[in-house]
Design a protein around this motif. Sequence first.
Motif, PDB file in Angstrom:
ATOM      1  N   GLY A   1       0.834  -1.116   0.160  1.00  0.00           N
ATOM      2  CA  GLY A   1      -0.233   0.090   0.122  1.00  0.00           C
ATOM      3  C   GLY A   1       0.792   1.334  -0.020  1.00  0.00           C
ATOM      4  O   GLY A   1       0.534   2.157  -0.738  1.00  0.00           O
ATOM      5  N   GLU A   2       2.223   1.194   0.898  1.00  0.00           N
ATOM      6  CA  GLU A   2       2.918   2.393   0.921  1.00  0.00           C
ATOM      7  C   GLU A   2       3.659   2.434  -0.447  1.00  0.00           C
ATOM      8  O   GLU A   2       3.908   3.592  -0.830  1.00  0.00           O
ATOM      9  CB  GLU A   2       3.788   2.200   2.108  1.00  0.00           C
ATOM     10  N   GLU A   3       3.976   1.296  -0.980  1.00  0.00           N
ATOM     11  CA  GLU A   3       4.894   1.418  -2.176  1.00  0.00           C
ATOM     12  C   GLU A   3       4.046   1.824  -3.312  1.00  0.00           C
ATOM     13  O   GLU A   3       4.712   2.664  -4.311  1.00  0.00           O
ATOM     14  CB  GLU A   3       5.191  -0.137  -2.464  1.00  0.00           C
ATOM     15  N   PHE A   4       2.692   1.459  -3.392  1.00  0.00           N
ATOM     16  CA  PHE A   4       2.006   2.219  -4.574  1.00  0.00           C
ATOM     17  C   PHE A   4       1.096   3.097  -4.313  1.00  0.00           C
ATOM     18  O   PHE A   4       0.274   3.444  -5.170  1.00  0.00           O
ATOM     19  CB  PHE A   4       1.336   0.889  -5.020  1.00  0.00           C
ATOM     20  N   ASN A   5       1.431   3.645  -3.034  1.00  0.00           N
ATOM     21  CA  ASN A   5       0.641   5.015  -2.793  1.00  0.00           C
ATOM     22  C   ASN A   5      -0.992   4.768  -2.667  1.00  0.00           C
ATOM     23  O   ASN A   5      -1.597   5.540  -3.462  1.00  0.00           O
ATOM     24  CB  ASN A   5       1.071   6.371  -3.793  1.00  0.00           C
ATOM     25  N   LEU A   6      -1.263   3.679  -2.140  1.00  0.00           N
ATOM     26  CA  LEU A   6      -2.781   3.376  -2.100  1.00  0.00           C
ATOM     27  C   LEU A   6      -3.194   3.789  -0.655  1.00  0.00           C
ATOM     28  O   LEU A   6      -2.310   3.634   0.182  1.00  0.00           O
ATOM     29  CB  LEU A   6      -3.018   1.964  -2.146  1.00  0.00           C
ATOM     30  N   ARG A   7      -4.385   4.301  -0.794  1.00  0.00           N
ATOM     31  CA  ARG A   7      -5.007   4.696   0.711  1.00  0.00           C
ATOM     32  C   ARG A   7      -5.593   3.211   1.118  1.00  0.00           C
ATOM     33  O   ARG A   7      -6.816   2.962   0.673  1.00  0.00           O
ATOM     34  CB  ARG A   7      -6.229   5.727   0.523  1.00  0.00           C
ATOM     35  N   LEU A   8      -4.913   2.710   1.771  1.00  0.00           N
ATOM     36  CA  LEU A   8      -5.110   1.007   2.359  1.00  0.00           C
ATOM     37  C   LEU A   8      -5.245   1.085   3.481  1.00  0.00           C
ATOM     38  O   LEU A   8      -4.454   1.414   4.500  1.00  0.00           O
ATOM     39  CB  LEU A   8      -4.253   0.250   1.605  1.00  0.00           C
ATOM     40  N   LYS A   9      -6.145   0.021   4.171  1.00  0.00           N
ATOM     41  CA  LYS A   9      -6.026  -0.624   5.383  1.00  0.00           C
ATOM     42  C   LYS A   9      -6.226  -1.855   5.423  1.00  0.00           C
ATOM     43  O   LYS A   9      -7.105  -2.562   4.505  1.00  0.00           O
ATOM     44  CB  LYS A   9      -7.052   0.349   6.314  1.00  0.00           C
ATOM     45  N   VAL A  10      -6.094  -2.650   6.544  1.00  0.00           N
ATOM     46  CA  VAL A  10      -6.142  -4.136   6.656  1.00  0.00           C
ATOM     47  C   VAL A  10      -7.001  -4.530   7.886  1.00  0.00           C
ATOM     48  O   VAL A  10      -6.965  -3.939   8.997  1.00  0.00           O
ATOM     49  CB  VAL A  10      -4.867  -4.927   6.989  1.00  0.00           C
ATOM     50  N   LEU A  11      -8.247  -5.242   7.355  1.00  0.00           N
ATOM     51  CA  LEU A  11      -8.937  -5.946   8.577  1.00  0.00           C
ATOM     52  C   LEU A  11      -8.503  -7.188   8.926  1.00  0.00           C
ATOM     53  O   LEU A  11      -8.307  -7.972   7.890  1.00  0.00           O
ATOM     54  CB  LEU A  11     -10.433  -5.643   7.938  1.00  0.00           C
ATOM     55  N   LYS A  12      -8.700  -7.588   9.970  1.00  0.00           N
ATOM     56  CA  LYS A  12      -8.156  -9.118  10.314  1.00  0.00           C
ATOM     57  C   LYS A  12      -9.500  -9.644  10.960  1.00  0.00           C
ATOM     58  O   LYS A  12     -10.328  -9.012  11.624  1.00  0.00           O
ATOM     59  CB  LYS A  12      -7.157  -9.026  11.452  1.00  0.00           C
ATOM     60  N   THR A  13      -9.622 -10.872  10.420  1.00  0.00           N
ATOM     61  CA  THR A  13     -10.904 -11.692  10.946  1.00  0.00           C
ATOM     62  C   THR A  13     -10.120 -12.980  11.921  1.00  0.00           C
ATOM     63  O   THR A  13      -9.087 -13.204  11.728  1.00  0.00           O
ATOM     64  CB  THR A  13     -11.702 -12.464   9.883  1.00  0.00           C
TER      65      THR A  13
END
Length: 510
Positions: free
Chosen positions: A83-95
């Motif tokens: 996400g940082e490498e490709f400049n994405l607004r990203l978050k991770v949800l964990k189940t």
Amino acid sequence: MENVVRLSSDFNESPEPFITGVRNTFMRPRIVVFIPAHNEEKSIRDCLAGLGDQTIPQDVELDVIVIADNCTDRTEEVALEAGEEFNLRLKVLKTQNNRQRKVGALNSAWKSIYGDPLDLYDKKLTKYQEYYKHSVKAILGMDADSRLAPDALCQLWEGLMSSRNIGGVMAKYTMRMPKKKSFISKDDVRYEEKLATGEYGGPVARWWTHQQKQDMASWLLDLQYRGGSTYVLGGQATLFRPEALQDIVDENKLDGPWQDESDVEDMLLTWQMQKKWKTLISPTARCFVDAMKSYHTFRQQRNKWQSGTVELLTNSDIGVKSKHKWKIWRSQFKSFTDLTIRLLFVTLLIVALATDQFFWSWIWVTPIVLASVLNTILAIKTPMHRTIDVVLAALLISPEIYLWVNLITFANVWLGKFSANKKDGWAIQYNAESGKTKSKLKEGIIVSTLLVGLLVYFCIDQRAFLTSETVQTAVKPYLQTGWTILTYLTIFTSLVMLYQIWTLRSSHKA
């Protein structure tokens, strides 16, 4: 004049204090991507790289939610790094302890935006969450091992926004051809690691991948010829209208749009959506997906798909129908006809040769020629085909092998329909892909070879008896009836192939 304030664009930052006293507040429209990922550390980076390549529609923002579903590897870390490498607004949800697999993962992402109706405390969305929810104009569902072609997102967006009554638009899928294993030097210290990624494959894996590509191309061409409406919005890459998904939640009293009542959750979702919305394939948007590179994994995947489809067609308890249901029944009938023709032909041929009553007729060349023409056209229309694939298609070697594998699956599923024990298609497929189960193909080939050998020996040993007038007279009426039935079935399938060849004259691309 009313105050208009544009909220913070930071995906993880809540601007609650900024909202107080604002009379009219809005957020920029956005597309949110749902990517369920169970132990996908090897493929998630490539999937996110494809999103980083996209041109975002003007004045629209892109947010990415990766759902690390019961992961025991580095899926979460790799996703955040990408996400940082490709400049994405990203978050991770964990189940945790998610027993619904992909369905549960997708619904957890949905509830992170729209709330959980099963929450015992009846928590209300904050003002920021309400603004954010209303700013979501499209949801892109993707598999972690798929990758969008550049500009695919814009093309899906244009398709979805072209009409108010479109609930979902699916990208056109094509399987990624594995690179030749000979490209890796045997002295490469990462040789085994590179092979394990699935990016490379031998001649059989590459051949098997093309057969799946051609099968997918045939299906896509048929849908486009009939107007582009589809009875399944594939989970590999489909852009949904949130209102259409919400309708499914409200109408069926669900806690999320996706359900695990069927092994083909994407088909069930599509059928429910079609009550009020159109479901289409994009004529231009492309998505590259991984193929099943072995007989065993392919069989388990198709077994899951076929059993899920049959369950939707025959289980009235699920309570959902599709306007395209006749298309699926037509496909089932075609498989039944293909299986009947081949079994009948093999049986009649063996009996006729054994009793010395076989007579060749040139009429049998007609379906062979038509099948060769049809499969050659399909091979040529398949994206990124190879010369060898076209040659094998024209000789009917590849299509016939591939068809027999599918017919075995077809027969196995329908016979299993009468079994009291329902199998977990997701678990079976996952175990096959992770190497926990093995194919019985070799054993099957050995047993089949022995049976054929015994049959040939018996026919030679009992030649005098089998060709006697008594046996010939007793068998002849059955042979005549069988050949007559086979002739009519062959004429029917030949007409079907002529129609398919006719539809392929169009300029549609797979």
